[in-house]
Design a protein around this motif. Structure first.
Motif, short mmCIF file in Angstrom:
data_model
loop_
_atom_site.label_atom_id
_atom_site.label_comp_id
_atom_site.label_asym_id
_atom_site.label_seq_id
_atom_site.Cartn_x
_atom_site.Cartn_y
_atom_site.Cartn_z
N HIS A 192 0.90 -1.21 0.01
CA HIS A 192 -0.04 -0.04 0.04
C HIS A 192 0.95 1.43 -0.06
O HIS A 192 1.49 1.57 0.84
N HIS A 240 1.60 5.30 -1.96
CA HIS A 240 1.07 6.56 -3.12
C HIS A 240 2.13 7.06 -3.43
O HIS A 240 3.15 7.53 -3.12
N HIS A 288 -4.76 6.53 -5.49
CA HIS A 288 -6.23 7.01 -5.09
C HIS A 288 -7.09 6.99 -6.35
O HIS A 288 -6.62 8.06 -7.28
N ASP A 327 1.13 2.48 3.56
CA ASP A 327 0.30 3.54 3.12
C ASP A 327 1.18 4.96 2.99
O ASP A 327 0.91 5.98 3.46
N HIS A 374 2.79 8.04 1.93
CA HIS A 374 2.62 9.24 1.01
C HIS A 374 3.85 9.94 0.77
O HIS A 374 4.04 10.68 -0.16
N GLU A 376 -6.12 2.17 -4.98
CA GLU A 376 -7.05 2.37 -4.00
C GLU A 376 -8.06 3.07 -4.27
O GLU A 376 -8.20 4.22 -4.81
MN MN Z 1 -3.68 4.93 0.74
#
Ligand code: MN
Ligand code: AMP
Ligand code: MN
Ligand code: MN
Length: 300
Positions: free
Chosen positions: A29, A31, A61, A267, A269, A84
């Motif tokens: 996961h 980005h 996303h 996750d 970023h 996602e």
């Molecule tokens: Mn995410």
């Protein structure tokens, strides 16, 4: 499209590789700048490699754009194409990660287009609601910040900080954009069965993302997971970023009870927080079935 067919040709099967060893680090996961991450996809892969990640899923996303701008760096981690997708369930925003998807899938690409139209429309609604809350009109400025990318709430946060309305991103979400605030608009997201269906049609595995972030009671989280399961979902993030041992234990129990495979991811970023890095999370517990083991025998 050349990049897409290149990635498609490398469909991930750990059984035919050294990727099923215990010490292999999977981060499923993350980005890139194709959505609200700080790094271009290639730089993200490099950063993941430097952080010790062996297999990285990029899961932006509601977009697959990362896979059109990747040069796989030599010695970098193995890339899993992912996404996602935003949806809503009982009026709360929920995210579903798709792993090992075919980025060229027509069903998924149509879904992505639909989500992006929803994002554009939603940006207008968010701007209108913030205006009603007494703020100046910011739609134009926000569209400029997004610079052609699908608009997300972090773009609004950047403008709120830049224009001095709040002092940082955290405050932007706390006051204006977070759950229950005027900017928390779930307009037009496709339904849970629809987004799961697009992932499955793209040959991928649907994963219920960061279950602890929804702040649901145990009973409601189980109801969400059951609805996800009935929609065709097969995995759940048992570990997402830094989280408490209790949370991991609870999610592992949920995964086992419902027969869901377990995923894990940062996750990631950006590196704004000291602890935020690809691979920066505790290992999956021993008593769950890692999602990558379900890919071993799959043929598609
Ligand atoms: Mn995410
Ligand atoms: P959107 O996809 O437009 O709904 O925006 C959601 C994104 O905003 C999430 O993926 C996060 O990256 C970011 N976000 C959500 N809550 C916060 C928060 N409290 N602080 C900073 N970023 C947040
Ligand atoms: Mn995000
Ligand atoms: Mn999310």
């Amino acid at each position: 499209m050349r990049a897409l067919s290149h990635i498609r040709a490398e469909t991930f099967r750990p059984s035919s590789s050294p990727y099923n060893a215990r010490n292999v680090i999977y981060d499923l996961h993350s980005h890139s700048r194709a959505s609200d991450g700080a790094l271009e996809p290639t730089a993200l892969l490099q950063h993941a490699a430097e952080s010790g990640v062996d297999v990285l899923a990029i899961t932006d996303h509601d977009t697959l754009a990362a896979f059109e701008r990747i040069d796989t760096p030599p010695g970098g981690p193995r890339l899993i194409p992912g996404i996602e997708l935003s949806t809503s369930w009982r009026n709360i925003g929920v995210h579903i990660v798709g792993l090992n998807v075919d980025p060229a899938s027509t069903a998924l690409r149509r879904g992505v287009q639909q989500q992006q139209r929803s994002r554009d429309e939603r940006a207008r609604i968010i701007a209108r609601r913030l205006r009603s809350a007494g703020l100046p009109d910011m739609l134009h400025a926000v569209l400029q910040i997004a610079d052609g990318e699908p608009v997300s709430r972090p773009h609004f946060a950047v403008h709120l900080v830049n224009s001095g309305i709040v002092k940082n991103t955290k405050a932007a979400f706390r006051k204006y954009l977070g759950a229950g605030k005027p900017g928390d608009v779930r307009h037009g997201w496709a339904s849970l069965p629809e987004v799961v269906g697009w992932i499955v049609q793209a040959g991928g595995t649907a994963v219920l993302a960061h279950p602890a972030k929804y702040r649901l009671t145990k009973t409601r989280l189980r109801a969400l997971a059951m609805d996800f399961l009935h929609a065709g979902g097969t995995a759940i993030e048992v570990v997402c970023g830094r989280q408490s041992h209790n949370t991991t234990a609870h999610l592992a129990t949920l995964a086992r009870d419902l027969g869901l495979a377990a995923s894990c991811g940062s996750d990631f970023h950006n590196g704004h927080n000291r602890w935020s890095r690809p691979g920066g999370f505790p290992p999956l517990p021993d008593d769950v079935r890692p999602v990558w083991t379900t890919w071993q025998t799959r043929s598609r």
